[in-house]
Design a protein around this motif. Structure first.
Motif, PDB file in Angstrom:
ATOM      1  N   LYS A  82       9.985  -0.330 -17.741  1.00  0.00           N
ATOM      2  CA  LYS A  82       9.295  -1.385 -16.990  1.00  0.00           C
ATOM      3  C   LYS A  82       8.035  -0.858 -16.322  1.00  0.00           C
ATOM      4  O   LYS A  82       6.987  -1.511 -16.316  1.00  0.00           O
TER       5      LYS A  82
ATOM      6  N   ALA B  76       5.247  -5.067  -6.734  1.00  0.00           N
ATOM      7  CA  ALA B  76       6.316  -5.894  -6.167  1.00  0.00           C
ATOM      8  C   ALA B  76       7.206  -6.449  -7.275  1.00  0.00           C
ATOM      9  O   ALA B  76       8.439  -6.536  -7.131  1.00  0.00           O
ATOM     10  N   LYS B  77       6.597  -6.834  -8.415  1.00  0.00           N
ATOM     11  CA  LYS B  77       7.363  -7.374  -9.544  1.00  0.00           C
ATOM     12  C   LYS B  77       8.292  -6.304 -10.113  1.00  0.00           C
ATOM     13  O   LYS B  77       9.458  -6.584 -10.455  1.00  0.00           O
ATOM     14  N   ASP B  79       9.582  -3.718  -8.498  1.00  0.00           N
ATOM     15  CA  ASP B  79      10.696  -3.540  -7.557  1.00  0.00           C
ATOM     16  C   ASP B  79      11.720  -4.662  -7.712  1.00  0.00           C
ATOM     17  O   ASP B  79      12.942  -4.421  -7.699  1.00  0.00           O
ATOM     18  N   SER B  80      11.223  -5.867  -7.838  1.00  0.00           N
ATOM     19  CA  SER B  80      12.107  -7.019  -7.967  1.00  0.00           C
ATOM     20  C   SER B  80      12.933  -6.940  -9.244  1.00  0.00           C
ATOM     21  O   SER B  80      14.161  -7.202  -9.239  1.00  0.00           O
ATOM     22  N   ASP B  81      12.285  -6.571 -10.350  1.00  0.00           N
ATOM     23  CA  ASP B  81      13.000  -6.511 -11.631  1.00  0.00           C
ATOM     24  C   ASP B  81      14.074  -5.424 -11.610  1.00  0.00           C
ATOM     25  O   ASP B  81      15.218  -5.645 -12.083  1.00  0.00           O
ATOM     26  N   GLY B  83      15.503  -4.179  -8.953  1.00  0.00           N
ATOM     27  CA  GLY B  83      16.534  -4.614  -8.018  1.00  0.00           C
ATOM     28  C   GLY B  83      17.486  -5.612  -8.648  1.00  0.00           C
ATOM     29  O   GLY B  83      18.720  -5.508  -8.483  1.00  0.00           O
ATOM     30  N   THR B  84      16.952  -6.569  -9.393  1.00  0.00           N
ATOM     31  CA  THR B  84      17.798  -7.568 -10.074  1.00  0.00           C
ATOM     32  C   THR B  84      18.702  -6.900 -11.102  1.00  0.00           C
ATOM     33  O   THR B  84      19.899  -7.221 -11.217  1.00  0.00           O
ATOM     34  N   TYR B  85      18.122  -5.945 -11.855  1.00  0.00           N
ATOM     35  CA  TYR B  85      18.925  -5.213 -12.854  1.00  0.00           C
ATOM     36  C   TYR B  85      20.064  -4.461 -12.174  1.00  0.00           C
ATOM     37  O   TYR B  85      21.223  -4.526 -12.625  1.00  0.00           O
ATOM     38  N   THR B  87      21.516  -5.069  -9.283  1.00  0.00           N
ATOM     39  CA  THR B  87      22.512  -6.009  -8.753  1.00  0.00           C
ATOM     40  C   THR B  87      23.434  -6.497  -9.865  1.00  0.00           C
ATOM     41  O   THR B  87      24.672  -6.604  -9.694  1.00  0.00           O
ATOM     42  N   TYR B 123      14.519   4.114  -9.353  1.00  0.00           N
ATOM     43  CA  TYR B 123      13.427   3.530  -8.565  1.00  0.00           C
ATOM     44  C   TYR B 123      12.312   4.551  -8.366  1.00  0.00           C
ATOM     45  O   TYR B 123      11.133   4.269  -8.575  1.00  0.00           O
ATOM     46  N   HIS B 127       8.466   4.328  -9.655  1.00  0.00           N
ATOM     47  CA  HIS B 127       7.334   4.287  -8.732  1.00  0.00           C
ATOM     48  C   HIS B 127       6.348   5.395  -9.019  1.00  0.00           C
ATOM     49  O   HIS B 127       5.133   5.209  -8.902  1.00  0.00           O
TER      50      HIS B 127
END
Lengths: 137, 232
Positions: A82, B76-77, B79-81, B83-85, B87, B123, B127
């Motif tokens: 990603k 931000a996208k 991090d969101s992706d 995070g969703t994965y 979860t 993460y 980053h």
């Protein structure tokens, strides 16, 4: 001064089209990655579970350690993929923005030259008119 | 003798109107006025030059802000992706344990905590990769912006120098014109210290001349008068 407006407008519209194309390519690449990774992670975990079941420790808590190692590896793969896609998108957008700034630099040069020519011709007109009037008087 | 060169006559003398030379001075004055007006208007016309890059600078600044916003949104996208994965995976861990008959909450909690640590590592790696990409992309854009701003600064300085040179030429031309105009006008002025008298305008044959005894011949029947008794 030659009319540069239409050529510059064409250049800008082409640059803007490239910009919107990058966003479209990124969305397509992201969708393809998500689909492929879903298949890959599913197959990977299935293989791991089958191996655990074959070892006879499927219902044992110790099997979680092995499965978590697989899950961590998959998470790392997902995050790297990603971020690489996002990085490629930013790199392409940055390159296009750099082209757009170059366009504005050329436009500023053309606009200034055009304005200077107009001002010089107006000044010459007034100066000539005044000189002629002075002579006639 | 009273001063017969009144203020009005003095003005006429300066302008040369009493000698029939008015048109040259007046036309000279008009010519200088027209020339000065033309210089002023030409300067005004040539001064209407926009500042270099004033039309494009707002667009470039807006682009810079838009790119910075795009970088923030992309981070931000990501991090969101991730995070969703994460979860979704942790939810799957809980279901999988139940399916395998491992319903002890402690096992589930320990497994999810272990996975959470590895997710943090993912993460960090993401980053790092994104930060490197951001740095490269923003440096490309910044270099282009710096080149643009340098060209704008140079262009504005060039225009400023040309404007100052034009104004300097304008004032020197006006000054030269003013000096020329003043010289033209003063060259026609008659010296004031030799005022005219009515007697100067008379032809010689009519100029009264002293006669014997100082008397001026007069009309018959009128008493003779002395030259010295004639008043203005």
């Amino acid at each position: 001064m030659a009319n540069y407006s239409s050529a510059m407008d064409s250049a800008l519209s082409l640059i803007n089209k490239q910009y919107s194309n990058v966003s479209g390519y990124y969305d397509e690449a992201t969708t393809a990655f998500e689909t492929q990774f879903s298949d890959y992670s599913g197959n990977t975990m299935k293989d791991a579970i089958n191996a655990i079941a074959g070892s006879g420790i499927y219902e044992s808590p110790v099997s979680e350690m092995g499965l978590n190692r697989k899950r961590a590896s998959l998470a790392e793969t997902y995050a790297t993929g990603k971020s690489q896609l996002a990085g490629e998108k930013l790199s392409a957008l940055g390159s296009i923005d750099s082209q757009r700034i170059g366009y504005y630099q050329n436009l500023a040069t053309l606009q200034n030259a055009n304005a200077m020519n107009k001002a010089a011709s107006n000044a010459a007109m007034w100066g000539t008119a005044a000189t002629v009037a002075a002579v006639l008087v | 003798m009273a001063d017969n060169l009144t203020a009005n006559n003095q003005l006429k003398n300066i302008l040369g109107m009493d000698r029939g030379t008015a048109p040259a001075n007046v036309t000279t004055g008009l010519g200088l006025i027209l020339w000065g007006t033309g210089l002023f208007l030409s300067n005004e016309a040539s001064a209407k030059v926009p500042r270099y890059g004033e039309d494009t600078l707002p667009d470039v600044e807006a682009m810079g802000k838009a790119f910075d916003a795009e970088m923030e949104a992309t981070g931000a996208k990501l991090d969101s992706d991730i995070g969703t994965y994460g979860t979704n995976v942790q939810g799957g861990i809980a279901r999988d344990l139940v399916n395998r008959g491992l319903s002890d909450p402690g096992v589930s909690k320990a497994s999810q905590a272990q996975y959470g640590q590895s997710l943090s590592g993912a993460y960090a790696l993401a980053h790092k990769t994104l930060a490197l990409a951001k740095s490269k992309a923003s440096s490309v854009v910044e270099n282009a912006r710096i080149n643009y701003l340098e060209s704008v600064s140079k262009g504005q300085m060039d225009n400023l120098v040309k404007e100052q040179a034009r104004k300097a030429g304008l004032w020197s031309a006006l000054g030269g014109g003013a000096v020329a105009g003043i010289k033209e006008m003063t060259s026609k002025i008659k010296p004031i210290d030799a005022p005219a008298t009515p007697l100067d305008a008379l032809p010689d044959e009519l100029t009264p001349k002293p006669v014997e005894g100082g008397y001026i011949p007069t009309m018959p029947g009128f008493p003779a008068k002395r030259w010295q008794d004639i008043k203005e």
